[in-house]
Design an enzyme around this catalytic site. Structure first.
Site, mmCIF file in Angstrom:
data_model
loop_
_atom_site.group_PDB
_atom_site.id
_atom_site.type_symbol
_atom_site.label_atom_id
_atom_site.label_comp_id
_atom_site.label_asym_id
_atom_site.label_seq_id
_atom_site.Cartn_x
_atom_site.Cartn_y
_atom_site.Cartn_z
ATOM 1 N N ASP A 1 0.794 -1.231 0.000
ATOM 2 C CA ASP A 1 0.000 0.000 0.000
ATOM 3 C C ASP A 1 0.825 1.278 0.000
ATOM 4 O O ASP A 1 0.283 2.365 0.197
ATOM 5 C CB ASP A 1 -0.940 0.006 1.210
ATOM 6 C CG ASP A 1 -2.025 -1.049 1.083
ATOM 7 O OD1 ASP A 1 -2.652 -1.111 0.008
ATOM 8 O OD2 ASP A 1 -2.238 -1.809 2.047
ATOM 9 N N ASP B 1 -6.662 -4.259 -5.952
ATOM 10 C CA ASP B 1 -6.308 -2.933 -5.437
ATOM 11 C C ASP B 1 -4.865 -2.543 -5.778
ATOM 12 O O ASP B 1 -4.530 -1.365 -5.897
ATOM 13 C CB ASP B 1 -6.448 -2.866 -3.912
ATOM 14 C CG ASP B 1 -7.675 -3.555 -3.361
ATOM 15 O OD1 ASP B 1 -8.052 -4.623 -3.886
ATOM 16 O OD2 ASP B 1 -8.255 -3.055 -2.378
#
Length: 396
Positions: free
Chosen positions: A116, A176
């Site tokens: 992330d 994602d």
């Protein structure tokens, strides 16, 4: 007779032009009001956490604030929200807070235990660099890209997403993860080191092959065999079922291949984005206001929650994608965006000042199967909403 027809045609053209201008002005007013509301609300949020070192807003559930430190994957979104507000208002208090909250995320440039880093750094430091040219931000971004690159396995050809649940997944990659490749492409352009681009392209290509079904919906999680580099498991973690279309995941895919085309000019990515857009816009379970349910195949539809965050990511992507397609598709995409933005800017989705935990939008869904952040505000819903508003404002 011809002269009269010409006069009538001119009058008709003027009338149509006026209608078009009025509609554009009307949308401009919607956007201007949305930014005004967002700035007031976000300043309340910024002041609330100002004297809580390292804390960043996350959500608001059960009448209570939830926050995180920089380790949470959403840590870069509130700083990014402030940067978009500064871009559109040039408010000096907003600038002060954008810098303050951006600095709270800096330590994530050394993060190597998850994927992330792009969300964390590119939304915060990336926007800060774009708007201020601050030299220090370049080092943060490049260091972050190097950290993210450590999670790439050349044999698998992808950046690993998670390190947990090793009894289930060997090498899990979630949809994602496409969103984090933009940081890699920035690093390639800035450093002139092609390694970053090769990693991004490899990840994008293999995701396109293995994550997507024939109808261009995507799985949430694909786990790869570390020896063969091929999938051994395809499923969902946050969706309704392994074969369902988790709504935010579909929006991630649309957004990812849109910017991948922008950065690489590879037409395969453009076609992928167009196909995903077609799947979403024409899905039989897509509501008329284009704010998706949390999963397009949720068994409780229509008696289940929406996900405003999926709509904001989709809207922002469609605005950019409209720049790369023919006039008919552009018109189709922008009609969807118009509906989405007007809906999100309405009282149904936009919070009143001081309510909703000081978040901008209501009615997002974080992880429905885990009963986490269901029908709640989310920092990334606010972030991509302001990005969509910014992109739309530039096109009016």
């Amino acid at each position: 007779m011809n002269k009269k027809r010409t006069q009538i045609s001119l009058l008709l053209l003027i009338a149509l032009t006026t209608v078009g201008q009025l509609k554009a002005q009307s949308l401009k007013k919607v956007i201007d009001k949305a930014f005004e509301n967002a700035q007031q609300q976000s300043l309340l949020m910024a002041k609330k956490y100002e004297n809580q070192p390292r804390r960043l807003p996350r959500s608001f559930e059960g009448g209570k604030d939830t926050s995180s430190d920089s380790r949470w994957w959403c840590s870069g979104f509130f700083p990014g929200t402030l940067w978009y507000l500064y871009e559109n208002g040039k408010n000096q208090d907003v600038l002060k807070y954008a810098k303050l909250y951006t600095d709270r995320v800096e330590r994530e440039k050394y993060t190597t235990d998850n994927h992330d880093v792009g969300f964390m750094l590119y939304c915060s430091f990336g926007n800060g660099l774009r708007l201020t040219g601050e030299e220090r931000y370049k080092e943060v971004l490049l260091t972050g890209a190097k950290s993210l690159a450590t999670r790439f396995d050349a044999n698998v050809g992808l950046i690993r997403s998670w390190d947990h649940n090793t009894d289930i997944w060997q090498y899990p990659v979630i949809i994602d993860n496409l969103m984090n490749l933009e940081l890699m492409l920035w690093a390639a352009n800035y450093s002139k080191d092609e390694k970053f681009k090769k990693i991004a392209v490899s990840h994008a290509d293999k995701t396109m092959i293995h994550h997507f079904r024939p109808d261009f919906s995507s799985y949430h999680v694909v786990s790869y065999d570390k020896k063969t580099g091929l999938p051994h498991k395809k499923q969902t973690h946050q969706g309704a079922a392994d074969d369902s279309a988790w709504s935010r995941g579909q929006s991630w895919g649309l957004y990812g291949y849109t910017y991948l085309y922008r950065e690489t000019k590879d037409k395969r990515y453009l076609e992928q984005a167009k196909n995903i857009a077609n799947f979403l816009i024409n899905h039989p379970q897509m509501p008329k206001d284009f704010i998706p349910y949390w999963d397009y195949n949720a068994p409780q539809i229509p008696n289940t929650t929406r996900d405003a965050s999926a709509a904001t990511v989709m809207a922002s992507a469609l605005i950019e994608l409209s720049d790369f397609v023919d006039a008919d598709l552009k018109k189709k995409y922008m009609k969807v965006v118009d509906t989405q933005i007007r809906t999100l800017a309405s009282d149904e989705y936009t919070a009143k000042l001081g309510e909703n935990g000081d978040f901008i939008l209501k009615h997002s869904t974080g992880a429905f199967p885990f009963k986490s952040e269901v029908d709640a505000p989310l920092t990334y819903a606010d972030y991509y909403y302001l990005e969509a508003l910014t992109r739309l404002k530039k096109r009016l």
